[in-house]
Scaffold this motif. Structure first.
Motif, short mmCIF file in Angstrom:
data_model
loop_
_atom_site.label_atom_id
_atom_site.label_comp_id
_atom_site.label_asym_id
_atom_site.label_seq_id
_atom_site.Cartn_x
_atom_site.Cartn_y
_atom_site.Cartn_z
N ASP A 50 0.88 -1.14 -0.18
CA ASP A 50 0.05 -0.10 0.07
C ASP A 50 0.93 1.21 -0.16
O ASP A 50 0.64 2.39 -0.84
N LYS A 51 1.94 1.28 0.73
CA LYS A 51 2.66 2.48 1.10
C LYS A 51 3.71 2.63 -0.09
O LYS A 51 3.95 3.60 -0.47
N ILE A 52 4.51 1.46 -0.35
CA ILE A 52 5.66 1.81 -1.26
C ILE A 52 5.76 0.57 -2.23
O ILE A 52 6.87 0.60 -3.10
N GLY A 53 4.67 0.01 -2.71
CA GLY A 53 4.55 -1.08 -3.66
C GLY A 53 4.94 -0.38 -5.06
O GLY A 53 5.48 -1.22 -5.83
N HIS A 54 4.68 0.69 -5.18
CA HIS A 54 5.10 1.40 -6.55
C HIS A 54 6.44 1.23 -7.02
O HIS A 54 6.77 1.53 -8.04
N ALA A 55 7.32 1.38 -5.87
CA ALA A 55 8.64 1.54 -5.78
C ALA A 55 9.45 0.05 -5.86
O ALA A 55 10.81 0.14 -5.82
N ILE A 56 8.90 -0.85 -5.70
CA ILE A 56 9.36 -2.07 -5.58
C ILE A 56 8.65 -3.11 -6.44
O ILE A 56 7.78 -3.23 -7.03
N ASP A 57 9.91 -3.86 -6.87
CA ASP A 57 9.76 -5.12 -7.78
C ASP A 57 9.19 -6.46 -7.42
O ASP A 57 8.52 -7.17 -8.03
N LEU A 58 9.29 -6.55 -6.00
CA LEU A 58 8.89 -7.86 -5.40
C LEU A 58 8.74 -7.82 -3.99
O LEU A 58 9.76 -7.34 -3.36
N ILE A 59 7.73 -8.14 -3.43
CA ILE A 59 7.68 -8.29 -1.90
C ILE A 59 7.76 -9.81 -1.70
O ILE A 59 6.78 -10.47 -2.04
N VAL A 60 8.83 -9.99 -0.70
CA VAL A 60 8.70 -11.47 -0.51
C VAL A 60 7.79 -11.68 0.96
O VAL A 60 8.08 -11.08 1.98
N ASP A 61 6.76 -12.39 0.70
CA ASP A 61 5.73 -12.49 1.71
C ASP A 61 6.12 -13.78 2.68
O ASP A 61 5.87 -14.95 2.47
#
Length: 205
Positions: A159-170
């Motif tokens: 929500d906050k910085i997803g636009h600037a990140i290529d992948l979120i490791v969950d």
């Protein structure tokens, strides 16, 4: 993109997918033994500059980075016998150690005193990523650029910085707690820079 992964036994094909993104200049959010971190390949200057911009941080305040083990640390830092024994006792764990940087460290990651901050988190995912990549990754806490507040899980990060990140490791939400303890071992004189999750009683008189 969000990639769910097993935190205890990370699937090798998923680790390879993460590393492919890093090797191509990507930025990831990933779990550690404290908070979620934001990182990229240590040797990719363009990606590091993007993280400075995302964090709204001065280049005069270099980020720390994650090594896979003590042998890996000795490639990127000057490790005395005292520093080696100290780190061997406490790592992996929630500590950041300040050491003199080696020639392998990009200038953008060195302080004016030519020092670096190094972590070996007690978390299998980030250690597996570094091992597969073959060299360290940047480590800085995932925070809201507007407020500076810690982002504890993949949903908040998206929500906050997803636009600037290529992948979120969950690997699920992290538990609210303390950041790593920061200890300087320069000149074999231990100095507590920040008291955090790691026990610092060893360094108190």
């Amino acid at each position: 993109m969000i990639l769910e992964i097993n935190s205890q036994h990370p699937e090798p094909r998923k680790i390879k997918k993460i590393v492919d993104i890093l090797a191509n200049g990507g930025i990831i959010a990933y779990p550690t033994d404290t908070f979620y971190g934001i990182g990229c390949d240590l040797l990719n200057k363009n990606s590091i500059e993007k993280i400075y911009k995302l964090k709204r941080r001065s280049p005069n305040q270099p980020f720390s980075f994650i090594c896979s083990d003590l042998k890996n640390i000795s490639e990127y830092a000057q490790v005395s016998n005292y520093a080696y024994k100290t780190m061997k006792r406490l790592l992996p764990g929630p500590y950041t150690f300040i050491l003199g940087g080696s020639r392998l460290v990009p200038k953008i990651m060195l302080t004016k005193r030519q020092t670096v901050g190094i972590r070996v988190p007690d978390h299998q995912i980030c250690l597996s990523i570094v091992q597969e990549l073959g060299h360290p990754i940047i480590s800085t806490s995932a925070t809201d650029p507007e407020t500076g507040e810690i982002l504890f899980g993949p949903t908040d990060i998206k929500d906050k910085i997803g636009h600037a990140i290529d992948l979120i490791v969950d690997a699920g939400a992290s538990v609210p707690g303390k950041p790593s303890s920061v200890i300087s071992l320069i000149d074999d004189i231990p100095e507590i820079i920040r008291e955090g999750a790691g026990d610092v009683s060893l360094f108190k008189e």
